[in-house]
Design a protein around this motif. Structure first.
Motif, PDB file in Angstrom:
ATOM      1  N   ILE A   7       0.730  -1.149   0.095  1.00  0.00           N
ATOM      2  CA  ILE A   7      -0.048   0.036  -0.016  1.00  0.00           C
ATOM      3  C   ILE A   7       0.837   1.214   0.047  1.00  0.00           C
ATOM      4  O   ILE A   7       1.942   1.543   0.678  1.00  0.00           O
ATOM      5  CB  ILE A   7      -0.920   0.140   1.151  1.00  0.00           C
ATOM      6  CG1 ILE A   7      -1.821  -1.256   1.144  1.00  0.00           C
ATOM      7  CG2 ILE A   7      -1.830   1.162   1.129  1.00  0.00           C
ATOM      8  CD1 ILE A   7      -2.732  -1.286   2.376  1.00  0.00           C
ATOM      9  N   TRP A  30       0.995   4.446   1.158  1.00  0.00           N
ATOM     10  CA  TRP A  30       0.123   5.384   2.205  1.00  0.00           C
ATOM     11  C   TRP A  30       0.303   6.868   2.024  1.00  0.00           C
ATOM     12  O   TRP A  30      -0.527   7.470   2.454  1.00  0.00           O
ATOM     13  CB  TRP A  30       0.835   4.977   3.760  1.00  0.00           C
ATOM     14  CG  TRP A  30       0.456   3.611   4.096  1.00  0.00           C
ATOM     15  CD1 TRP A  30       1.298   2.850   4.435  1.00  0.00           C
ATOM     16  CD2 TRP A  30      -0.721   3.326   4.444  1.00  0.00           C
ATOM     17  NE1 TRP A  30       0.494   1.431   4.825  1.00  0.00           N
ATOM     18  CE2 TRP A  30      -0.870   1.985   4.901  1.00  0.00           C
ATOM     19  CE3 TRP A  30      -2.087   3.797   4.541  1.00  0.00           C
ATOM     20  CZ2 TRP A  30      -1.825   1.062   5.233  1.00  0.00           C
ATOM     21  CZ3 TRP A  30      -3.275   3.145   4.778  1.00  0.00           C
ATOM     22  CH2 TRP A  30      -3.226   1.803   5.139  1.00  0.00           C
ATOM     23  N   ASP A  74      -5.648  -0.697  11.327  1.00  0.00           N
ATOM     24  CA  ASP A  74      -5.537  -2.043  10.875  1.00  0.00           C
ATOM     25  C   ASP A  74      -6.013  -3.036  11.733  1.00  0.00           C
ATOM     26  O   ASP A  74      -6.655  -2.763  12.596  1.00  0.00           O
ATOM     27  CB  ASP A  74      -4.131  -2.235  10.705  1.00  0.00           C
ATOM     28  CG  ASP A  74      -3.283  -2.209  12.037  1.00  0.00           C
ATOM     29  OD1 ASP A  74      -3.747  -1.833  12.995  1.00  0.00           O
ATOM     30  OD2 ASP A  74      -2.023  -2.303  12.068  1.00  0.00           O
ATOM     31  N   THR A  84     -12.059  -2.405   4.266  1.00  0.00           N
ATOM     32  CA  THR A  84     -11.464  -2.556   3.126  1.00  0.00           C
ATOM     33  C   THR A  84     -10.086  -3.097   3.363  1.00  0.00           C
ATOM     34  O   THR A  84      -9.872  -3.643   4.081  1.00  0.00           O
ATOM     35  CB  THR A  84     -11.523  -0.954   2.499  1.00  0.00           C
ATOM     36  OG1 THR A  84     -10.954  -1.045   1.091  1.00  0.00           O
ATOM     37  CG2 THR A  84     -10.568  -0.157   3.497  1.00  0.00           C
ATOM     38  N   GLY A  85      -9.361  -2.964   2.058  1.00  0.00           N
ATOM     39  CA  GLY A  85      -8.048  -3.520   1.845  1.00  0.00           C
ATOM     40  C   GLY A  85      -7.872  -4.676   1.228  1.00  0.00           C
ATOM     41  O   GLY A  85      -9.076  -5.440   0.970  1.00  0.00           O
ATOM     42  N   HIS A  86      -6.883  -5.038   0.560  1.00  0.00           N
ATOM     43  CA  HIS A  86      -6.763  -6.185  -0.341  1.00  0.00           C
ATOM     44  C   HIS A  86      -6.999  -7.606   0.389  1.00  0.00           C
ATOM     45  O   HIS A  86      -7.537  -8.411  -0.140  1.00  0.00           O
ATOM     46  CB  HIS A  86      -5.265  -6.494  -0.800  1.00  0.00           C
ATOM     47  CG  HIS A  86      -4.953  -7.558  -1.870  1.00  0.00           C
ATOM     48  ND1 HIS A  86      -5.451  -7.434  -3.105  1.00  0.00           N
ATOM     49  CD2 HIS A  86      -4.448  -8.709  -1.633  1.00  0.00           C
ATOM     50  CE1 HIS A  86      -5.264  -8.444  -3.534  1.00  0.00           C
ATOM     51  NE2 HIS A  86      -4.509  -9.308  -2.732  1.00  0.00           N
ATOM     52  N   ASP A 105      -8.421  -6.018   5.574  1.00  0.00           N
ATOM     53  CA  ASP A 105      -7.487  -6.193   7.057  1.00  0.00           C
ATOM     54  C   ASP A 105      -7.619  -4.636   7.480  1.00  0.00           C
ATOM     55  O   ASP A 105      -6.731  -4.273   8.478  1.00  0.00           O
ATOM     56  CB  ASP A 105      -6.188  -6.637   7.129  1.00  0.00           C
ATOM     57  CG  ASP A 105      -5.236  -5.967   5.865  1.00  0.00           C
ATOM     58  OD1 ASP A 105      -5.967  -5.316   4.941  1.00  0.00           O
ATOM     59  OD2 ASP A 105      -4.338  -6.287   6.050  1.00  0.00           O
ATOM     60  N   LEU A 106      -8.259  -3.605   6.824  1.00  0.00           N
ATOM     61  CA  LEU A 106      -8.222  -2.238   7.338  1.00  0.00           C
ATOM     62  C   LEU A 106      -9.717  -1.704   7.569  1.00  0.00           C
ATOM     63  O   LEU A 106     -10.600  -2.345   7.090  1.00  0.00           O
ATOM     64  CB  LEU A 106      -7.947  -1.639   6.212  1.00  0.00           C
ATOM     65  CG  LEU A 106      -6.262  -1.804   5.703  1.00  0.00           C
ATOM     66  CD1 LEU A 106      -5.620  -0.877   4.695  1.00  0.00           C
ATOM     67  CD2 LEU A 106      -5.284  -1.538   7.138  1.00  0.00           C
TER      68      LEU A 106
END
Length: 797
Positions: A73, A75, A93, A160-162, A165-166
């Protein structure tokens, strides 16, 4: 061609391997049968092929498939995108750590707290924590109602997140969440025109009565022009009420049409915008009953100052939002009587004043200082006035939230006191420097006549050492009064901390842990590196003492951190205290016992110390304060009892193109020979300093002419040939040194000049507009004076 999923590709590969193994087994069996004609051996080969194929299938099925690597990511890109949003956005996270937040988040929540631990009340934090758990489970959740600093907000949580995990936390003020912005735009546009055609004037107001939007007709009636800028204005000042309770526009006066004011419910929570409608009505006698009371109460709610109405029995009838905030009133359990707002000692006085004004037996109005029950440490002003023509109301109370004003007054008083003490300290240090110059000079002259081993040598040396310690004390006084000599350079704070780290480890001892952290891309600052090292050492020693007091058997941790100051924290300090700009911060924190709240405002005062008698001069933190201020910076102390203390120093970023100074600049080599020839004109009003300087220069081979002030020096210039060097004090009675030097330079433009003074060189150079002058600070030794005279002569030549 579409890409197959990994498990499908694996299954096809396994089936292919099994088919190949079976085919190989059958071919081998037929070949063996043809060659040797033994069917048993052929069947064995066929079975072996089938077994090998099964093993291959099993191995391929059980072999793990490597998961695809998650993309890294960026940031910085995420933060840049978050800054483009008008909402407050933060990202956490899976471990609950805050990994990114925009400036809007820092401004809304006065810092960077980690969700769900936001300053929204205990109930709000609980609801937000539940929303966070729901978002992990369902992907999305929302808290519709929360409040921060008296402002309603809503918070949405999105997973969200790939790898999912966010969590993204987005906080929106009530202005956006309840479509108030859309309504405000509509009032200024087509909707406002439609309302005006129907004879309705409408305005959208904030809770403190400020105009957010208004239709064109209301603008014309209130301000005279339809395009007049009304946003942000105090709505109540456009209206007046006569003795009969009729409301009119102030601009139209008593001849204007009376108005009927209606408050339209717009939202069902505190702090939401207020929609107000005004209707023209025919003038008619209005009683002092419920109709007029409704108008009055509506106006009271719109007032930007704290207003409350009290009836003849001394009970509250109405209080607006500003009064609620100023009095720290709980809306869920409002008080019945004004006396319930104040401390027990003030109840009787408030009740008696309300009774007198309600009965009409008091003056028109009066102010009295009271202490609120919830904030007893800060007195406030309660204004009381008798009410006539306000329906059931008999007394009007006004309460001003002057907490900010009180804080500013306290800071101004503190700054004034510090400035006065600083001027006194600077004057004392100047006079003391003259005395020390004489003492150190006479010691040097006596040491020239004694060698080590003489009976008097050690005593003289001891007197000289004590004088040098006293000189260090005067330097601390000059540092506090911001009158010391600074030699600023363009430098990086991590370099200064690195230079002093080894010394700090020895000072702190083995039981205290030192942790140093440096931020990235720090802006350079302009300061004296030696003085900054003294700042770090003084703060570290104080932290060590605090941790030793808390942990007598050892222990504790000192953390030194350099970082770039964020815009949010600078704004929290207040623009009246620290202007908004780019700063590099130096933060020193410890795990000691902390600083008590009653001691915290006094820690930078000179000679104030909490240590035992004989263990501290009380000049350590005042010296730090003076160095930071003279360097153009700011210092703040934050502490909670038993939680340690944190000192944060902000130095402005230097934006010029000058190169950053190296860590250890090479020392300027000086020849050891200080013998000289020529005539020196010495001007000094202090007899003891003049005597020492004359003997010191004479011993070095100079011919010395002495004068006790500027007038005598000018007479000597007329009586003698041109001198080779002018050595003069700066501050003298009648004619000071710079004035005398200008007159002498008119006659001898290239005459070398050496000024000596107990004040700071930097401060004096700003007030001396003479070129090519040298400077030597007091106190000085005989050797230092000889070297300064030699260098001034060399520069003049």
């Amino acid at each position: 061609m579409a890409t197959l999923p990994p498990f499908r590709a694996q299954r096809l590969t396994s089936e292919g391997a099994l088919g190949i193994a079976i085919a190989a087994g059958v071919i081998a069996a037929l070949l063996i049968l043809w060659l040797i004609g033994d069917p048993v051996v052929a069947i064995g080969f066929a079975s072996a092929g089938i077994v090998l194929g099964g093993v291959a299938v099993a191995w391929r099925s059980l072999a793990p498939v490597a998961p695809p690597l998650a993309p890294e990511i960026d940031w910085q890109l995420v933060r840049a995108l978050a800054e483009e949003s008008p909402d407050a956005i933060a990202i956490t996270d899976r471990a609950g750590r805050l990994v990114c937040a925009n400036d809007g988040f820092g401004e809304m929540f006065a810092g960077l707290p980690t969700p769900p631990g936001l300053p929204i009340g205990e109930a709000g934090v609980g609801a937000l924590a539940e929303a966070g758990r729901a978002a992990w489970r369902d992907g999305r959740a929302k808290v519709d109602r929360a409040e921060v600093a008296g402002r309603p907000i809503s918070i949405e949580v999105l997973r969200t997140g790939h790898q999912h995990d966010l969590l993204v936390w987005r906080a929106v003020s009530a202005m956006e969440s309840d479509n108030s912005r859309a309504l405000a735009e509509a009032l200024s546009g087509a909707l406002g025109k439609r309302l005006a055609e129907s004879g309705i004037m409408a305005a959208l107001l904030t809770t403190d009565g400020r105009v957010l939007a208004a239709d064109p007709v209301l603008r014309v009636r209130a301000m005279g022009r339809s395009e007049a800028p009304i946003e942000g204005a105090d709505f109540a000042r456009f209206l007046v009420t006569d003795t009969r309770g009729l409301i009119r526009f102030q601009r139209e006066g008593g001849e204007g049409n009376p108005l009927r004011l209606v408050q339209v419910p717009f939202a069902d929570f505190d702090g939401s915008p207020i929609l107000v409608a005004l209707l023209d009505e025919e003038e008619a006698p209005v009683s002092y009953g419920n109709g007029a009371a409704a108008h009055i109460r509506t106006l009271v709610q719109l007032m930007p100052v704290g207003i409350a109405l009290v009836d003849r029995d001394g009970r509250f009838l109405e209080m607006n939002d500003a009064f609620v905030r100023a009095a720290c009133v709980d809306r869920a359990a409002p008080p019945l009587y004004p006396g319930d707002l104040v401390v027990r000692e003030d109840k009787a006085a408030v009740a008696d004043a309300v009774r007198r004004f309600a009965g009409g037996g008091a003056a028109h109005n009066a102010d009295m200082a009271v202490r609120l029950r919830d904030v007893p440490d800060e007195p406030v002003v309660l204004s009381i006035a008798g009410a006539r023509g306000l329906g059931d109301a008999a007394v009007v109370l006004s309460l001003k939230d002057n907490g900010e004003e009180t804080r500013l007054k306290r800071e101004v008083a503190q700054a004034t006191k510090m400035q006065a003490v600083g001027q006194l300290a600077g004057g004392v240090a100047h006079d003391f420097n003259n005395i020390l110059t004489a003492i150190i000079g006479h010691c040097d002259l006596m040491l020239m006549r004694h060698s080590p081993g003489d009976s008097d040598y050690d005593d003289i040396q001891q007197v000289r050492n004590n004088s040098n310690r006293a000189a260090a004390l005067t330097r601390q006084l000059l540092a506090f009064s911001r009158q010391q000599t600074l030699r600023p350079q363009i430098l990086q704070l991590p370099d200064v901390v690195s230079e002093v780290s080894n010394l700090l480890k020895r000072l702190l001892g083995e039981t205290v842990t030192l942790e140093v952290r440096h931020g990235r891309n720090l802006g350079p600052v302009r300061a004296d590196p030696g003085q900054l090292e003294q700042v770090v050492v003084n703060l570290a020693v104080n932290a060590r003492d605090a941790m030793t007091a808390k942990h007598p058997h050892g222990g504790g941790k000192l953390t030194i951190q350099t970082r770039s100051a964020t815009l949010g924290e600078i704004r929290r300090r207040g623009p009246d205290i620290m202007p908004v700009g780019e700063y590099t911060a130096l933060e020193i924190s410890d795990t000691g016992s902390g600083i008590p709240p009653d001691v915290l405002p006094k820690i930078f005062e000179p000679f104030f110390t909490t240590k035992e008698v004989g263990k501290g001069t009380g000049l350590g933190l005042s010296t730090v304060y003076g160095i930071v201020k003279q360097s153009g910076g700011y210092i703040f102390a934050d502490s909670k009892p038993e939680q340690g203390a944190t000192f944060t120093i902000y130095l402005p970023v230097h934006a010029s193109g000058e190169p950053v100074a190296p860590r250890k600049p090479a020392a300027k080599p000086k020849p050891a020979e200080v013998w000289g020839t020529g005539t020196v004109l010495l001007v000094e009003d202090e007899d003891m300093v003049r005597a020492v300087a004359e003997r010191a220069l004479t011993r070095q081979g100079y011919t010395v002419l002495t004068a006790e002030n500027g007038e005598v020096a000018l007479e000597l210039i007329d009586q003698h040939p041109r001198p080779d060097l002018l050595v003069s004090d700066v501050v003298m009675p009648a004619m000071d040194g710079p004035t005398m030097a200008r007159k002498i330079r008119q006659r001898y433009p290239d005459l070398p000049i050496l000024f000596m003074s107990g004040y700071a060189e930097e401060q004096l150079r700003r007030s001396i507009d003479i070129e090519q002058v040298a400077f030597i600070p007091k106190p000085f030794s005989v050797q230092q004076l000889a070297e300064a005279a030699r260098d001034a002569l060399a520069q003049g030549r």
